[in-house]
Design a protein around this motif. Structure first.
Motif, PDB file in Angstrom:
ATOM      1  N   ARG A  99       0.808  -1.230   0.000  1.00  0.00           N
ATOM      2  CA  ARG A  99       0.000   0.000   0.000  1.00  0.00           C
ATOM      3  C   ARG A  99       0.839   1.278   0.000  1.00  0.00           C
ATOM      4  NH1 ARG A  99      -1.152   3.296   4.145  1.00  0.00           N
ATOM      5  NH2 ARG A  99      -0.085   2.827   6.090  1.00  0.00           N
ATOM      6  N   MET A 100       2.119   1.165   0.299  1.00  0.00           N
ATOM      7  CA  MET A 100       2.924   2.367   0.512  1.00  0.00           C
ATOM      8  C   MET A 100       3.178   3.165  -0.761  1.00  0.00           C
ATOM      9  SD  MET A 100       3.094   2.654   3.679  1.00  0.00           S
ATOM     10  CE  MET A 100       4.176   4.069   3.757  1.00  0.00           C
ATOM     11  N   HIS A 101       3.074   2.544  -1.927  1.00  0.00           N
ATOM     12  CA  HIS A 101       3.235   3.312  -3.169  1.00  0.00           C
ATOM     13  C   HIS A 101       2.197   4.431  -3.240  1.00  0.00           C
ATOM     14  CE1 HIS A 101      -0.063   0.671  -4.254  1.00  0.00           C
ATOM     15  NE2 HIS A 101      -0.350   1.532  -5.212  1.00  0.00           N
ATOM     16  N   ALA A 102       0.978   4.168  -2.776  1.00  0.00           N
ATOM     17  CA  ALA A 102      -0.073   5.185  -2.804  1.00  0.00           C
ATOM     18  C   ALA A 102       0.274   6.343  -1.869  1.00  0.00           C
ATOM     19  CB  ALA A 102      -1.416   4.565  -2.418  1.00  0.00           C
ATOM     20  N   VAL A 103       0.837   6.030  -0.708  1.00  0.00           N
ATOM     21  CA  VAL A 103       1.262   7.062   0.231  1.00  0.00           C
ATOM     22  C   VAL A 103       2.380   7.910  -0.381  1.00  0.00           C
ATOM     23  CG1 VAL A 103       2.336   7.446   2.497  1.00  0.00           C
ATOM     24  CG2 VAL A 103       0.588   5.683   2.232  1.00  0.00           C
ATOM     25  N   ASN A 104       3.289   7.236  -1.132  1.00  0.00           N
ATOM     26  CA  ASN A 104       4.448   7.916  -1.720  1.00  0.00           C
ATOM     27  C   ASN A 104       4.175   8.500  -3.099  1.00  0.00           C
ATOM     28  OD1 ASN A 104       5.998   7.278   0.556  1.00  0.00           O
ATOM     29  ND2 ASN A 104       6.531   5.281  -0.279  1.00  0.00           N
ATOM     30  N   GLY A 105       2.987   8.242  -3.661  1.00  0.00           N
ATOM     31  CA  GLY A 105       2.634   8.827  -4.950  1.00  0.00           C
ATOM     32  C   GLY A 105       3.440   8.294  -6.118  1.00  0.00           C
ATOM     33  N   ILE A 106       3.763   7.013  -6.090  1.00  0.00           N
ATOM     34  CA  ILE A 106       4.526   6.403  -7.186  1.00  0.00           C
ATOM     35  C   ILE A 106       3.827   5.111  -7.609  1.00  0.00           C
ATOM     36  CG2 ILE A 106       6.721   7.459  -6.495  1.00  0.00           C
ATOM     37  CD1 ILE A 106       7.505   4.865  -5.173  1.00  0.00           C
ATOM     38  N   PRO A 107       4.241   4.507  -8.739  1.00  0.00           N
ATOM     39  CA  PRO A 107       3.602   3.261  -9.185  1.00  0.00           C
ATOM     40  C   PRO A 107       3.731   2.150  -8.151  1.00  0.00           C
ATOM     41  CG  PRO A 107       4.899   4.216 -10.962  1.00  0.00           C
ATOM     42  CD  PRO A 107       5.215   5.008  -9.720  1.00  0.00           C
ATOM     43  N   PRO A 108       2.816   1.174  -8.188  1.00  0.00           N
ATOM     44  CA  PRO A 108       2.826   0.084  -7.202  1.00  0.00           C
ATOM     45  C   PRO A 108       4.143  -0.693  -7.205  1.00  0.00           C
ATOM     46  CG  PRO A 108       0.799   0.037  -8.483  1.00  0.00           C
ATOM     47  CD  PRO A 108       1.692   1.065  -9.119  1.00  0.00           C
ATOM     48  N   TYR A 109       4.513  -1.153  -6.021  1.00  0.00           N
ATOM     49  CA  TYR A 109       5.667  -2.024  -5.874  1.00  0.00           C
ATOM     50  C   TYR A 109       5.246  -3.452  -6.223  1.00  0.00           C
ATOM     51  CZ  TYR A 109       7.154   1.894  -2.889  1.00  0.00           C
ATOM     52  OH  TYR A 109       7.465   3.123  -2.397  1.00  0.00           O
ATOM     53  N   THR A 110       6.212  -4.265  -6.595  1.00  0.00           N
ATOM     54  CA  THR A 110       5.932  -5.663  -6.917  1.00  0.00           C
ATOM     55  C   THR A 110       6.292  -6.607  -5.770  1.00  0.00           C
ATOM     56  OG1 THR A 110       8.108  -5.904  -7.957  1.00  0.00           O
ATOM     57  CG2 THR A 110       6.262  -5.266  -9.388  1.00  0.00           C
ATOM     58  N   SER A 111       7.051  -6.115  -4.805  1.00  0.00           N
ATOM     59  CA  SER A 111       7.490  -6.925  -3.675  1.00  0.00           C
ATOM     60  C   SER A 111       8.063  -5.987  -2.615  1.00  0.00           C
ATOM     61  CB  SER A 111       8.576  -7.913  -4.112  1.00  0.00           C
ATOM     62  OG  SER A 111       9.762  -7.216  -4.458  1.00  0.00           O
ATOM     63  N   ALA A 112       8.381  -6.552  -1.461  1.00  0.00           N
ATOM     64  CA  ALA A 112       9.015  -5.735  -0.419  1.00  0.00           C
ATOM     65  C   ALA A 112      10.404  -5.287  -0.856  1.00  0.00           C
ATOM     66  CB  ALA A 112       9.086  -6.508   0.890  1.00  0.00           C
ATOM     67  N   VAL A 113      11.146  -6.146  -1.543  1.00  0.00           N
ATOM     68  CA  VAL A 113      12.488  -5.756  -2.000  1.00  0.00           C
ATOM     69  C   VAL A 113      12.394  -4.674  -3.074  1.00  0.00           C
ATOM     70  CG1 VAL A 113      14.624  -6.556  -3.100  1.00  0.00           C
ATOM     71  CG2 VAL A 113      13.551  -7.932  -1.308  1.00  0.00           C
ATOM     72  N   ASP A 114      11.380  -4.739  -3.922  1.00  0.00           N
ATOM     73  CA  ASP A 114      11.165  -3.664  -4.890  1.00  0.00           C
ATOM     74  C   ASP A 114      10.931  -2.349  -4.151  1.00  0.00           C
ATOM     75  OD1 ASP A 114      10.669  -2.405  -7.441  1.00  0.00           O
ATOM     76  OD2 ASP A 114       8.514  -2.612  -7.060  1.00  0.00           O
ATOM     77  N   ALA A 115      10.155  -2.390  -3.083  1.00  0.00           N
ATOM     78  CA  ALA A 115       9.926  -1.182  -2.281  1.00  0.00           C
ATOM     79  C   ALA A 115      11.220  -0.693  -1.635  1.00  0.00           C
ATOM     80  CB  ALA A 115       8.874  -1.458  -1.213  1.00  0.00           C
ATOM     81  N   ILE A 116      12.007  -1.605  -1.099  1.00  0.00           N
ATOM     82  CA  ILE A 116      13.293  -1.236  -0.494  1.00  0.00           C
ATOM     83  C   ILE A 116      14.181  -0.563  -1.531  1.00  0.00           C
ATOM     84  CG2 ILE A 116      15.436  -2.196   0.479  1.00  0.00           C
ATOM     85  CD1 ILE A 116      13.626  -4.289   1.931  1.00  0.00           C
ATOM     86  N   SER A 117      14.129  -1.028  -2.772  1.00  0.00           N
ATOM     87  CA  SER A 117      14.955  -0.430  -3.835  1.00  0.00           C
ATOM     88  C   SER A 117      14.556   1.010  -4.117  1.00  0.00           C
ATOM     89  CB  SER A 117      14.869  -1.257  -5.121  1.00  0.00           C
ATOM     90  OG  SER A 117      13.674  -0.990  -5.844  1.00  0.00           O
ATOM     91  N   LYS A 118      13.374   1.393  -3.671  1.00  0.00           N
ATOM     92  CA  LYS A 118      12.878   2.748  -3.917  1.00  0.00           C
ATOM     93  C   LYS A 118      12.928   3.618  -2.665  1.00  0.00           C
ATOM     94  CE  LYS A 118      10.352   1.349  -7.961  1.00  0.00           C
ATOM     95  NZ  LYS A 118      10.721  -0.061  -8.052  1.00  0.00           N
ATOM     96  N   PHE A 119      13.683   3.173  -1.646  1.00  0.00           N
ATOM     97  CA  PHE A 119      13.955   4.036  -0.507  1.00  0.00           C
ATOM     98  C   PHE A 119      14.783   5.221  -1.008  1.00  0.00           C
ATOM     99  CE2 PHE A 119      13.770   0.669   3.158  1.00  0.00           C
ATOM    100  CZ  PHE A 119      12.418   0.482   2.908  1.00  0.00           C
ATOM    101  N   PRO A 120      14.841   6.325  -0.271  1.00  0.00           N
ATOM    102  CA  PRO A 120      15.546   7.511  -0.771  1.00  0.00           C
ATOM    103  C   PRO A 120      17.046   7.338  -0.999  1.00  0.00           C
ATOM    104  CG  PRO A 120      14.001   8.141   0.940  1.00  0.00           C
ATOM    105  CD  PRO A 120      14.043   6.633   0.919  1.00  0.00           C
ATOM    106  N   GLU A 121      17.756   6.604  -0.117  1.00  0.00           N
ATOM    107  CA  GLU A 121      19.216   6.511  -0.235  1.00  0.00           C
ATOM    108  C   GLU A 121      19.643   5.072  -0.492  1.00  0.00           C
ATOM    109  OE1 GLU A 121      17.496   9.116   2.676  1.00  0.00           O
ATOM    110  OE2 GLU A 121      18.078   7.051   3.147  1.00  0.00           O
ATOM    111  N   THR A 122      20.676   4.907  -1.308  1.00  0.00           N
ATOM    112  CA  THR A 122      21.206   3.571  -1.586  1.00  0.00           C
ATOM    113  C   THR A 122      21.727   2.909  -0.311  1.00  0.00           C
ATOM    114  OG1 THR A 122      23.340   4.531  -2.194  1.00  0.00           O
ATOM    115  CG2 THR A 122      21.800   4.052  -3.994  1.00  0.00           C
ATOM    116  N   ALA A 123      22.343   3.665   0.578  1.00  0.00           N
ATOM    117  CA  ALA A 123      22.905   3.101   1.814  1.00  0.00           C
ATOM    118  C   ALA A 123      21.823   2.645   2.784  1.00  0.00           C
ATOM    119  CB  ALA A 123      23.823   4.115   2.490  1.00  0.00           C
ATOM    120  N   THR A 124      20.599   3.129   2.582  1.00  0.00           N
ATOM    121  CA  THR A 124      19.475   2.750   3.432  1.00  0.00           C
ATOM    122  C   THR A 124      18.645   1.646   2.790  1.00  0.00           C
ATOM    123  OG1 THR A 124      19.415   4.986   4.325  1.00  0.00           O
ATOM    124  CG2 THR A 124      17.444   3.694   4.639  1.00  0.00           C
TER     125      THR A 124
END
Length: 190
Positions: A99-124
């Motif tokens: 559900r967090m893609h809707a909160v962040n205003g971006i296309p839906p994620y396909t998995s939790a790791v896909d969501a992690i890949s879209k965190f703001p910083e690479t180190a995070t």
């Protein structure tokens, strides 16, 4: 100490009783596609590289999962409450990345790791989980290089999206990581 491989990160975590307790507690929920992520992983790496003992306190311990069949915020809060009941000393935060893609205003994620890949910083953009045999899994969609070199740079999701860039800049100002970990090098969005 120098960290050069994902295996070294896994060994650091395996030898950290507190981190293993957090992972084992999160695992008890049996959430689909779950990970303990972000600062939980990054801070361990940076604390190790800076020789910090005891660990730097965390404002929260982020648990993410991916369940497209139940995207209610109430369910997240239920899981968070269960974790707080099991380990009340941990500042748990639980989010269903379905559900967090809707909160962040971006296309839906396909998995939790896909969501992690879209965190703001690479180190995070790092996550840890335990498999059925309690072996540690490390998700690092952008690799570990920036984390182990103490480099903060935007993930492509933020660097290539002017509407999201301000979030990265706001986080840099709010988190002020360099004041905690002096070896950190911050790369601004170009």
């Amino acid at each position: 100490m120098k960290i050069e491989s994902p295996q070294q990160i896994i060994l650091l975590v395996r030898d950290d009783g507190w981190m293993m307790d957090v992972l084992r507690t999160a695992k008890t929920l049996r959430l689909p596609d779950w990970w303990v992520c972000a600062g939980f992983v990054r801070a361990k790496i940076w604390d190790t590289l800076h020789g910090y003992d005891p660990r730097t306190p965390l404002p929260d311990v982020d648990v993410v999962y991916f369940d497209p069949h139940d995207i209610s915020e109430e369910t997240e809060k239920k899981w968070e409450g269960e974790l707080r009941r099991l380990s009340p000393e941990i500042p748990w935060s639980v989010k269903n990345e379905a559900r967090m893609h809707a909160v962040n205003g971006i296309p839906p994620y396909t998995s939790a790791v896909d969501a992690i890949s879209k965190f703001p910083e690479t180190a995070t953009a790092l996550g840890l989980a335990l498999d059925e045999r309690d072996e540690i899994l490390l998700a690092a969609p952008w690799g570990i290089e920036d984390a182990v070199r103490c480099i903060v740079r935007p993930t492509p999701c933020f660097e290539n999206n002017p509407e999201q860039a301000y979030i990265y800049e706001e986080r840099l100002a709010k988190k002020n990581w360099k004041s905690i970990w002096p070896k950190v090098q911050v790369i601004p969005i170009r």
